[in-house]
Every structure is written in structure tokens, then in C-alpha cells.
Design a protein around this motif. Structure first.
Motif, mmCIF file in Angstrom:
data_model
loop_
_atom_site.group_PDB
_atom_site.id
_atom_site.type_symbol
_atom_site.label_atom_id
_atom_site.label_comp_id
_atom_site.label_asym_id
_atom_site.label_seq_id
_atom_site.Cartn_x
_atom_site.Cartn_y
_atom_site.Cartn_z
ATOM 1 N N PRO A 69 0.898 -0.924 0.268
ATOM 2 C CA PRO A 69 -0.138 0.133 -0.230
ATOM 3 C C PRO A 69 1.303 0.924 0.428
ATOM 4 O O PRO A 69 0.167 2.063 -0.449
ATOM 5 C CB PRO A 69 -0.838 -0.322 1.266
ATOM 6 C CG PRO A 69 -0.527 -1.718 1.561
ATOM 7 C CD PRO A 69 0.465 -2.077 1.149
ATOM 8 N N ALA A 70 2.238 0.994 0.446
ATOM 9 C CA ALA A 70 2.913 2.177 0.416
ATOM 10 C C ALA A 70 3.510 2.449 -0.676
ATOM 11 O O ALA A 70 3.803 3.946 -0.798
ATOM 12 C CB ALA A 70 3.610 2.039 1.291
ATOM 13 N N ASP A 71 3.392 1.778 -1.906
ATOM 14 C CA ASP A 71 3.770 1.994 -3.001
ATOM 15 C C ASP A 71 2.859 2.190 -3.470
ATOM 16 O O ASP A 71 3.186 2.448 -5.633
ATOM 17 C CB ASP A 71 4.560 1.244 -3.461
ATOM 18 C CG ASP A 71 6.166 0.412 -3.014
ATOM 19 O OD1 ASP A 71 6.001 1.553 -2.526
ATOM 20 O OD2 ASP A 71 6.479 -0.609 -2.891
ATOM 21 N N VAL A 72 1.424 2.832 -3.589
ATOM 22 C CA VAL A 72 0.239 3.624 -4.655
ATOM 23 C C VAL A 72 0.290 4.502 -4.606
ATOM 24 O O VAL A 72 0.593 5.048 -3.102
ATOM 25 C CB VAL A 72 -0.957 2.197 -4.159
ATOM 26 C CG1 VAL A 72 -2.127 3.184 -4.580
ATOM 27 C CG2 VAL A 72 -0.519 0.705 -4.037
ATOM 28 N N ASP A 73 -0.152 5.562 -5.542
ATOM 29 C CA ASP A 73 -0.023 6.897 -5.325
ATOM 30 C C ASP A 73 -1.307 7.385 -6.293
ATOM 31 O O ASP A 73 -1.910 6.610 -7.603
ATOM 32 C CB ASP A 73 0.867 7.204 -6.136
ATOM 33 C CG ASP A 73 1.013 8.894 -5.540
ATOM 34 O OD1 ASP A 73 1.409 9.524 -4.547
ATOM 35 O OD2 ASP A 73 1.097 9.951 -6.954
ATOM 36 N N LEU A 74 -2.441 7.548 -5.330
ATOM 37 C CA LEU A 74 -3.849 8.327 -5.866
ATOM 38 C C LEU A 74 -3.647 9.416 -5.525
ATOM 39 O O LEU A 74 -3.562 10.587 -4.965
ATOM 40 C CB LEU A 74 -4.718 7.781 -4.466
ATOM 41 C CG LEU A 74 -6.116 7.959 -5.309
ATOM 42 C CD1 LEU A 74 -6.734 7.237 -6.588
ATOM 43 C CD2 LEU A 74 -6.949 7.839 -3.890
ATOM 44 N N ARG A 75 -4.048 10.659 -7.313
ATOM 45 C CA ARG A 75 -4.276 11.984 -7.387
ATOM 46 C C ARG A 75 -5.445 12.408 -7.877
ATOM 47 O O ARG A 75 -6.066 11.194 -9.363
ATOM 48 C CB ARG A 75 -2.946 12.071 -8.168
ATOM 49 C CG ARG A 75 -1.830 11.919 -6.660
ATOM 50 C CD ARG A 75 -0.307 12.673 -8.063
ATOM 51 N NE ARG A 75 1.119 12.183 -6.919
ATOM 52 C CZ ARG A 75 1.229 12.828 -5.730
ATOM 53 N NH1 ARG A 75 1.041 13.910 -5.776
ATOM 54 N NH2 ARG A 75 2.815 12.665 -5.368
ATOM 55 N N SER A 84 -1.385 5.233 -9.397
ATOM 56 C CA SER A 84 -0.116 3.878 -10.074
ATOM 57 C C SER A 84 0.639 3.657 -8.597
ATOM 58 O O SER A 84 0.343 3.627 -7.896
ATOM 59 C CB SER A 84 0.646 5.622 -10.772
ATOM 60 O OG SER A 84 1.087 7.043 -9.920
ATOM 61 N N GLY A 85 1.800 2.925 -9.836
ATOM 62 C CA GLY A 85 2.778 2.946 -8.031
ATOM 63 C C GLY A 85 3.611 1.873 -8.830
ATOM 64 O O GLY A 85 4.047 2.017 -10.385
ATOM 65 N N PHE A 110 3.094 0.662 -12.747
ATOM 66 C CA PHE A 110 1.503 0.742 -13.300
ATOM 67 C C PHE A 110 0.956 1.868 -13.455
ATOM 68 O O PHE A 110 1.654 2.785 -12.662
ATOM 69 C CB PHE A 110 0.885 -0.385 -12.537
ATOM 70 C CG PHE A 110 0.012 -0.464 -10.765
ATOM 71 C CD1 PHE A 110 -0.773 0.689 -10.712
ATOM 72 C CD2 PHE A 110 1.258 -0.560 -9.295
ATOM 73 C CE1 PHE A 110 -0.693 0.780 -9.659
ATOM 74 C CE2 PHE A 110 0.971 -0.640 -8.945
ATOM 75 C CZ PHE A 110 0.014 0.437 -8.984
ATOM 76 N N ARG A 111 -0.254 2.153 -13.936
ATOM 77 C CA ARG A 111 -1.134 3.501 -13.990
ATOM 78 C C ARG A 111 -2.086 3.583 -14.958
ATOM 79 O O ARG A 111 -2.267 2.851 -15.558
ATOM 80 C CB ARG A 111 0.067 4.410 -14.639
ATOM 81 C CG ARG A 111 -0.672 5.802 -14.676
ATOM 82 C CD ARG A 111 -0.062 6.722 -15.709
ATOM 83 N NE ARG A 111 -0.156 8.015 -15.826
ATOM 84 C CZ ARG A 111 -1.444 8.451 -16.292
ATOM 85 N NH1 ARG A 111 -1.851 7.686 -17.390
ATOM 86 N NH2 ARG A 111 -1.722 9.210 -16.681
ATOM 87 N N ARG A 112 -3.023 3.788 -13.675
ATOM 88 C CA ARG A 112 -4.449 3.417 -14.194
ATOM 89 C C ARG A 112 -5.083 5.640 -14.093
ATOM 90 O O ARG A 112 -4.999 5.974 -13.192
ATOM 91 C CB ARG A 112 -5.370 3.085 -13.121
ATOM 92 C CG ARG A 112 -5.153 1.037 -14.058
ATOM 93 C CD ARG A 112 -5.134 1.335 -15.593
ATOM 94 N NE ARG A 112 -6.378 0.939 -16.462
ATOM 95 C CZ ARG A 112 -7.235 0.565 -16.080
ATOM 96 N NH1 ARG A 112 -6.513 -0.705 -16.104
ATOM 97 N NH2 ARG A 112 -8.133 0.612 -17.167
ATOM 98 N N ALA A 113 -5.901 5.306 -14.777
ATOM 99 C CA ALA A 113 -6.141 7.297 -14.951
ATOM 100 C C ALA A 113 -7.844 7.048 -15.688
ATOM 101 O O ALA A 113 -7.583 6.614 -16.498
ATOM 102 C CB ALA A 113 -5.410 8.167 -16.030
ATOM 103 N N ALA A 128 -9.302 3.168 0.169
ATOM 104 C CA ALA A 128 -9.320 2.169 0.957
ATOM 105 C C ALA A 128 -8.244 0.748 0.736
ATOM 106 O O ALA A 128 -8.988 0.293 -1.100
ATOM 107 C CB ALA A 128 -10.148 1.173 1.599
ATOM 108 N N PHE A 129 -7.544 0.204 0.911
ATOM 109 C CA PHE A 129 -6.910 -0.623 0.686
ATOM 110 C C PHE A 129 -6.414 -1.720 1.334
ATOM 111 O O PHE A 129 -6.458 -2.199 2.267
ATOM 112 C CB PHE A 129 -5.300 -0.332 0.917
ATOM 113 C CG PHE A 129 -4.329 -1.187 -0.373
ATOM 114 C CD1 PHE A 129 -3.403 -2.848 -0.355
ATOM 115 C CD2 PHE A 129 -4.223 -1.017 -1.789
ATOM 116 C CE1 PHE A 129 -2.978 -3.321 -0.717
ATOM 117 C CE2 PHE A 129 -2.889 -1.774 -2.418
ATOM 118 C CZ PHE A 129 -3.189 -3.303 -1.922
#
Length: 168
Positions: A69-75, A84-85, A110-113, A128-129
Motif C-alpha cells: 500500500p505504501a507503493d500506491v499513489d492516488l492523485r 499509479s505505483g 503501473f498507471r490507471r487514469a 481504501a486498500f
């Protein structure tokens, strides 16, 4: 029940899907080398994503098994939600010295937009993760929107009169 159109149809990031298909075409489903280099942005893996409407809320679920979860970035910026992460290529205990015959679990970035409705603000977004699944809820984003149907003018091309062959 009134006909309810899905305002989020086609909302997933088309470019991410193209990257996934490109990666599959280049690398194939079967990768026979354990020494595969880490993927670049152009060949990044694309996590499976579900988008659904639950009442007035939009729910986005992204499968991130094996990602810290620390490697997930939500913007959220300019109406686009980006997740992404990185999934690190970690060895599983007991795999030391093993030769992979099939390696389908991608690692790397990875990246999803996902484009959200114009009226959405960052205050409406919760994430939430749990158990390798990121669940993002966008409050009120699936509420019925007033949309306007645009008439498409039907124009036909004039048909050309066929010349009759001369019999002279």
C-alpha cells in the motif's frame, strides 16, 4: 423503470489498455526468462479495474495483489483520477534457484487514469486498500445527470443519374 444511460461508459483509460495490448503483443503471455528486465512506462502492466455505480456513488476497484500500500499513489487533478505505483519483483521463499517456465505476474510500474464528471471535487473521493484491492468511492459521481440529446442531421448524397449507353 426509466432507461438509465451509463454516463461512465468508456471512462477507463484507453491509453493504458493500448499499453497492455502492446505489451502482450511484444512479450506474449508466456515469458520464458526469469531475467526479464523491469518494464518501462510503454510496457507497464495494467491492473484489472472494475467501475460500477452504487446508488449515486461511483465505485472503482483496482486489483493490486502483491503491491505494498505504501507503493500506491492516488492523485486527482483537472477531473482525472490517477492511480499509479510499483509492484516489486520479490522472490517467494522456496523459489531460490528455480527456473520460471511461465511468468505472468508482472512487476514494475503501473498507471490507471480515469476521467470523472466535471463536477467532482477531491473532497468526494475516498480510498481504501484491503487484501490487494484498492476501492475508491466517488460520492455523488453516478447521480443522474441532465444530458441533452443532440439531433444528428440526416443528409443523403444526391444520386447521380446513370448515363444510358448510346446506341448510335
Amino acid at each position: 423503470m426509466p432507461d438509465r444511460r451509463n454516463p461512465f461508459e468508456g471512462v477507463t483509460d484507453f491509453v493504458s489498455e493500448l499499453y497492455r495490448m502492446r505489451s502482450l503483443g511484444i512479450h506474449g503471455a508466456l515469458e520464458t526468462s526469469a531475467d526479464n528486465p523491469e518494464r518501462t512506462h510503454a510496457s507497464a502492466w495494467v491492473p484489472s479495474t472494475d467501475i460500477l455505480a452504487r446508488g449515486d456513488d461511483l465505485v472503482i476497484r483496482i486489483e493490486l495483489a502483491g503491491v505494498d500500500p505504501a507503493d500506491v499513489d492516488l492523485r486527482f487533478s483537472h477531473g482525472v483520477l490517477t492511480v499509479s505505483g510499483t509492484r516489486h519483483a520479490g522472490e517467494v521463499p522456496g523459489d531460490e534457484g528455480a527456473e520460471f517456465l511461465v511468468r505472468e505476474r508482472y512487476h514494475g510500474e503501473f498507471r490507471r487514469a480515469i476521467t470523472l464528471p466535471e463536477s467532482v471535487t477531491s473532497e468526494q473521493i475516498e480510498a481504501a486498500f484491503e487484501d490487494g484491492l484498492v476501492t475508491i468511492t466517488v460520492q455523488g459521481a453516478a447521480a443522474d445527470r441532465d444530458d441533452t440529446r443532440i439531433e444528428v442531421a440526416h443528409r443523403t448524397r444526391p444520386t447521380r443519374a446513370r448515363r444510358k449507353p448510346s446506341t448510335d
